[in-house]
Design a protein around this motif. Sequence first.
Motif, PDB file in Angstrom:
ATOM      1  N   LYS A  25       0.821  -1.211   0.000  1.00  0.00           N
ATOM      2  CA  LYS A  25       0.000   0.000   0.000  1.00  0.00           C
ATOM      3  C   LYS A  25       0.854   1.261   0.000  1.00  0.00           C
ATOM      4  O   LYS A  25       0.330   2.374   0.039  1.00  0.00           O
ATOM      5  N   ASN A  26       2.178   1.079  -0.009  1.00  0.00           N
ATOM      6  CA  ASN A  26       3.116   2.194  -0.098  1.00  0.00           C
ATOM      7  C   ASN A  26       2.952   3.198   1.036  1.00  0.00           C
ATOM      8  O   ASN A  26       3.051   4.398   0.843  1.00  0.00           O
ATOM      9  N   TYR A  27       2.716   2.685   2.259  1.00  0.00           N
ATOM     10  CA  TYR A  27       2.666   3.563   3.426  1.00  0.00           C
ATOM     11  C   TYR A  27       4.081   4.031   3.750  1.00  0.00           C
ATOM     12  O   TYR A  27       5.065   3.402   3.348  1.00  0.00           O
ATOM     13  N   SER A  28       4.185   5.105   4.494  1.00  0.00           N
ATOM     14  CA  SER A  28       5.499   5.654   4.838  1.00  0.00           C
ATOM     15  C   SER A  28       6.258   4.697   5.758  1.00  0.00           C
ATOM     16  O   SER A  28       5.661   3.854   6.442  1.00  0.00           O
ATOM     17  N   ILE A  29       7.571   4.878   5.793  1.00  0.00           N
ATOM     18  CA  ILE A  29       8.401   4.017   6.637  1.00  0.00           C
ATOM     19  C   ILE A  29       8.080   4.238   8.112  1.00  0.00           C
ATOM     20  O   ILE A  29       8.137   3.320   8.929  1.00  0.00           O
ATOM     21  N   ARG A  30       7.708   5.463   8.482  1.00  0.00           N
ATOM     22  CA  ARG A  30       7.347   5.740   9.875  1.00  0.00           C
ATOM     23  C   ARG A  30       6.097   4.946  10.257  1.00  0.00           C
ATOM     24  O   ARG A  30       6.019   4.369  11.344  1.00  0.00           O
ATOM     25  N   THR A  31       5.097   4.928   9.363  1.00  0.00           N
ATOM     26  CA  THR A  31       3.882   4.157   9.621  1.00  0.00           C
ATOM     27  C   THR A  31       4.213   2.676   9.712  1.00  0.00           C
ATOM     28  O   THR A  31       3.691   1.958  10.582  1.00  0.00           O
ATOM     29  N   GLU A  32       5.087   2.223   8.830  1.00  0.00           N
ATOM     30  CA  GLU A  32       5.491   0.814   8.857  1.00  0.00           C
ATOM     31  C   GLU A  32       6.107   0.450  10.200  1.00  0.00           C
ATOM     32  O   GLU A  32       5.744  -0.573  10.806  1.00  0.00           O
ATOM     33  N   GLN A  33       7.019   1.268  10.660  1.00  0.00           N
ATOM     34  CA  GLN A  33       7.689   0.976  11.924  1.00  0.00           C
ATOM     35  C   GLN A  33       6.706   1.008  13.097  1.00  0.00           C
ATOM     36  O   GLN A  33       6.769   0.177  14.005  1.00  0.00           O
ATOM     37  N   THR A  34       5.778   1.971  13.068  1.00  0.00           N
ATOM     38  CA  THR A  34       4.807   2.107  14.153  1.00  0.00           C
ATOM     39  C   THR A  34       3.843   0.932  14.189  1.00  0.00           C
ATOM     40  O   THR A  34       3.605   0.330  15.253  1.00  0.00           O
ATOM     41  N   TYR A  35       3.266   0.584  13.039  1.00  0.00           N
ATOM     42  CA  TYR A  35       2.319  -0.531  12.993  1.00  0.00           C
ATOM     43  C   TYR A  35       2.997  -1.845  13.366  1.00  0.00           C
ATOM     44  O   TYR A  35       2.427  -2.695  14.067  1.00  0.00           O
ATOM     45  N   GLN A  36       4.215  -2.011  12.882  1.00  0.00           N
ATOM     46  CA  GLN A  36       4.978  -3.221  13.182  1.00  0.00           C
ATOM     47  C   GLN A  36       5.172  -3.368  14.687  1.00  0.00           C
ATOM     48  O   GLN A  36       5.015  -4.452  15.253  1.00  0.00           O
ATOM     49  N   LEU A  37       5.470  -2.259  15.342  1.00  0.00           N
ATOM     50  CA  LEU A  37       5.709  -2.281  16.778  1.00  0.00           C
ATOM     51  C   LEU A  37       4.437  -2.617  17.557  1.00  0.00           C
ATOM     52  O   LEU A  37       4.449  -3.452  18.462  1.00  0.00           O
ATOM     53  N   TRP A  38       3.311  -1.972  17.188  1.00  0.00           N
ATOM     54  CA  TRP A  38       2.070  -2.211  17.934  1.00  0.00           C
ATOM     55  C   TRP A  38       1.537  -3.625  17.728  1.00  0.00           C
ATOM     56  O   TRP A  38       1.038  -4.248  18.670  1.00  0.00           O
ATOM     57  N   VAL A  39       1.632  -4.138  16.516  1.00  0.00           N
ATOM     58  CA  VAL A  39       1.184  -5.511  16.262  1.00  0.00           C
ATOM     59  C   VAL A  39       2.039  -6.499  17.059  1.00  0.00           C
ATOM     60  O   VAL A  39       1.527  -7.464  17.647  1.00  0.00           O
ATOM     61  N   SER A  40       3.342  -6.236  17.117  1.00  0.00           N
ATOM     62  CA  SER A  40       4.242  -7.105  17.884  1.00  0.00           C
ATOM     63  C   SER A  40       3.875  -7.087  19.365  1.00  0.00           C
ATOM     64  O   SER A  40       3.779  -8.140  20.012  1.00  0.00           O
TER      65      SER A  40
ATOM     66  N   LYS B 276       4.508  13.498   4.292  1.00  0.00           N
ATOM     67  CA  LYS B 276       3.599  12.678   5.076  1.00  0.00           C
ATOM     68  C   LYS B 276       2.346  12.373   4.260  1.00  0.00           C
ATOM     69  O   LYS B 276       1.745  13.256   3.659  1.00  0.00           O
ATOM     70  N   GLY B 277       1.967  11.089   4.226  1.00  0.00           N
ATOM     71  CA  GLY B 277       0.826  10.693   3.414  1.00  0.00           C
ATOM     72  C   GLY B 277       1.171  10.495   1.959  1.00  0.00           C
ATOM     73  O   GLY B 277       0.292  10.295   1.116  1.00  0.00           O
ATOM     74  N   GLY B 278       2.479  10.546   1.623  1.00  0.00           N
ATOM     75  CA  GLY B 278       2.909  10.343   0.240  1.00  0.00           C
ATOM     76  C   GLY B 278       2.579  11.506  -0.675  1.00  0.00           C
ATOM     77  O   GLY B 278       2.583  11.363  -1.902  1.00  0.00           O
TER      78      GLY B 278
ATOM     79  N   LEU C 151       0.502  23.551   4.396  1.00  0.00           N
ATOM     80  CA  LEU C 151       0.929  22.592   5.419  1.00  0.00           C
ATOM     81  C   LEU C 151       0.847  21.152   4.925  1.00  0.00           C
ATOM     82  O   LEU C 151       1.455  20.257   5.523  1.00  0.00           O
ATOM     83  N   GLY C 152       0.065  20.909   3.866  1.00  0.00           N
ATOM     84  CA  GLY C 152      -0.075  19.558   3.347  1.00  0.00           C
ATOM     85  C   GLY C 152      -1.051  18.719   4.129  1.00  0.00           C
ATOM     86  O   GLY C 152      -0.961  17.484   4.121  1.00  0.00           O
ATOM     87  N   HIS C 153      -2.026  19.360   4.813  1.00  0.00           N
ATOM     88  CA  HIS C 153      -3.035  18.623   5.567  1.00  0.00           C
ATOM     89  C   HIS C 153      -4.096  18.062   4.619  1.00  0.00           C
ATOM     90  O   HIS C 153      -4.579  18.773   3.732  1.00  0.00           O
ATOM     91  N   SER C 154      -4.491  16.817   4.829  1.00  0.00           N
ATOM     92  CA  SER C 154      -5.538  16.214   4.007  1.00  0.00           C
ATOM     93  C   SER C 154      -6.910  16.752   4.377  1.00  0.00           C
ATOM     94  O   SER C 154      -7.792  16.877   3.532  1.00  0.00           O
ATOM     95  N   ASP C 155      -7.100  17.035   5.645  1.00  0.00           N
ATOM     96  CA  ASP C 155      -8.395  17.466   6.162  1.00  0.00           C
ATOM     97  C   ASP C 155      -8.256  18.851   6.785  1.00  0.00           C
ATOM     98  O   ASP C 155      -7.346  19.094   7.586  1.00  0.00           O
ATOM     99  N   VAL C 156      -9.159  19.753   6.437  1.00  0.00           N
ATOM    100  CA  VAL C 156      -9.089  21.106   6.973  1.00  0.00           C
ATOM    101  C   VAL C 156      -9.286  21.130   8.480  1.00  0.00           C
ATOM    102  O   VAL C 156      -8.837  22.062   9.165  1.00  0.00           O
ATOM    103  N   SER C 157      -9.927  20.106   9.040  1.00  0.00           N
ATOM    104  CA  SER C 157     -10.134  20.073  10.492  1.00  0.00           C
ATOM    105  C   SER C 157      -8.802  20.013  11.231  1.00  0.00           C
ATOM    106  O   SER C 157      -8.685  20.491  12.362  1.00  0.00           O
ATOM    107  N   THR C 158      -7.788  19.426  10.603  1.00  0.00           N
ATOM    108  CA  THR C 158      -6.457  19.395  11.216  1.00  0.00           C
ATOM    109  C   THR C 158      -5.878  20.807  11.291  1.00  0.00           C
ATOM    110  O   THR C 158      -5.257  21.188  12.291  1.00  0.00           O
ATOM    111  N   THR C 159      -6.109  21.585  10.245  1.00  0.00           N
ATOM    112  CA  THR C 159      -5.602  22.958  10.209  1.00  0.00           C
ATOM    113  C   THR C 159      -6.371  23.866  11.157  1.00  0.00           C
ATOM    114  O   THR C 159      -5.832  24.869  11.635  1.00  0.00           O
TER     115      THR C 159
END
Length: 481
Positions: A178-193, A322-324, A452-460
């Motif tokens: 799914k071409n997620y970022s390396i940070r997401t990969e590391q985070t998900y890998q850690l939580w699943v473990s 972030k978010g590709g 800022l590169g936010h996907s959702d205006v609610s973040t901004t």
Amino acid sequence: MRCVSPMALIFMDKKHTRTPVESTMAYSHEFWENYSLFLLKQNVKKGVVSWYVLRTKQYIAEFPDEHIRTHTPHHVEQFLNKVGRESRLSPWQFGQVVDAIRILFSLALKLPWARDFDWEYWRESAKPLEVDHATVARDYSNVLDGLATLDGEERCSHELYQRYQPAIAEVVRAIRLKNYSIRTEQTYQLWVSRFFYFHKPDNVRDLNGQHVKHYLEYLALKRHVSVSTQKQALNALAFLFNQVWQKPLDDLDEFIGAKRQRKLPVVLSREEVRRVFQQLKGTHHLMAGLLYGGGLRLMECVTLRVLDVDFDYNQLHIRNAKGGKDRVVPLPERFKEALKEQLALVARLHQIDLRNGFGEVYLPEALSQKYQNAARELRWQYVFPASAVSVDPRTGLVRRHHLHETSLQKIIRRAVKQAGITKHATTHTFRHSFATHLLESGYDIRTVQELLGHSDVSTTMIYTHVLNTPGISVRSPADMI
């Protein structure tokens, strides 16, 4: 009459000015003993004085046909580039070399140009990237490295580590598809473990929504994690069930959530930004200027490449953020000349590297295969390169990576403290300040969202809360008496 330091007078001794040839042989044993005493007065520790003397001798010997008082910043750059190509030299040793030369020119000889030379950049930017660093890990790392050494209660045995290897590798493969970022990969890998090690099932496929609920409540009640941390764990486990196992996670019912704390981002005033900038110089001043002037994230700044700079349109191209997502941000006019000088330094450094058989920069594997010679082209070099080359521990290739982001973080923390600012300001605070100050200046929320590169205006929208804080808009009754 210009004041000359006693140490500079020693370097100008008649015995040494009969010829422009400068070498360590021209200085007596007594001279170096006096220089050692001088180093002690500059707070160099007694145990390393001999090393500082050795570094100074090595520098002088590098230019035997030139008088040391005629040296320029280019001489120092040339020498440090040469030392930086010694891949066996550790970062602290390289820093020692820089410091020894700094003392020679700034404190002993007191040459005017030495006050403005960017010693701090050369000293702090030699740290190599770790094997699992976000900008290189995906291409080289074993996806299961480090999983056997989780912290605290979740430390696992070798038996459990071996048992869950295939399932964790399956998660990583799905993330990469799914071409997620390396940070997401590391985070998900850690939580699943951690999830696996917490329940210790014989077969991980036996786990269900109730197990997820139990683990999330454990995080909230026993580990006292924040809302964002608990949500991060839930996202990772939802990915495991929904995307990897194709087993919808829809039976969680209500679970105890972590206590939500409403926190506003830390924002510096324009005056505070100016005060921090006054404590910075050289390359770190430029980097802080881009963080604030373009609203860059830390890693977006340190991984900028030469081709990302557009002087004609006053823009920086932020690629694969972030978010590709790619985006364009403004290049502050006040930092254009400093950035041009930085790119000139990069070009000189790259030419020297090429002449000495180096000059290759890291490229993601897909790019390196498509453009096989690109890694040695100037346009792909990092705008803020490390001051020393490093050996990739997996491939053995010698490359010049970007400087380690921790060097900028360290300098910013120190500058904030020196500026007398008590707010908990970090490199990311400049991004918060960028957004808030744009809104204060009348720019609309959609424009700020795009920058800022936010996907959702609610973040901004969080920055509008900063502007509408009652403490800012309400006049104190104490001022109405």
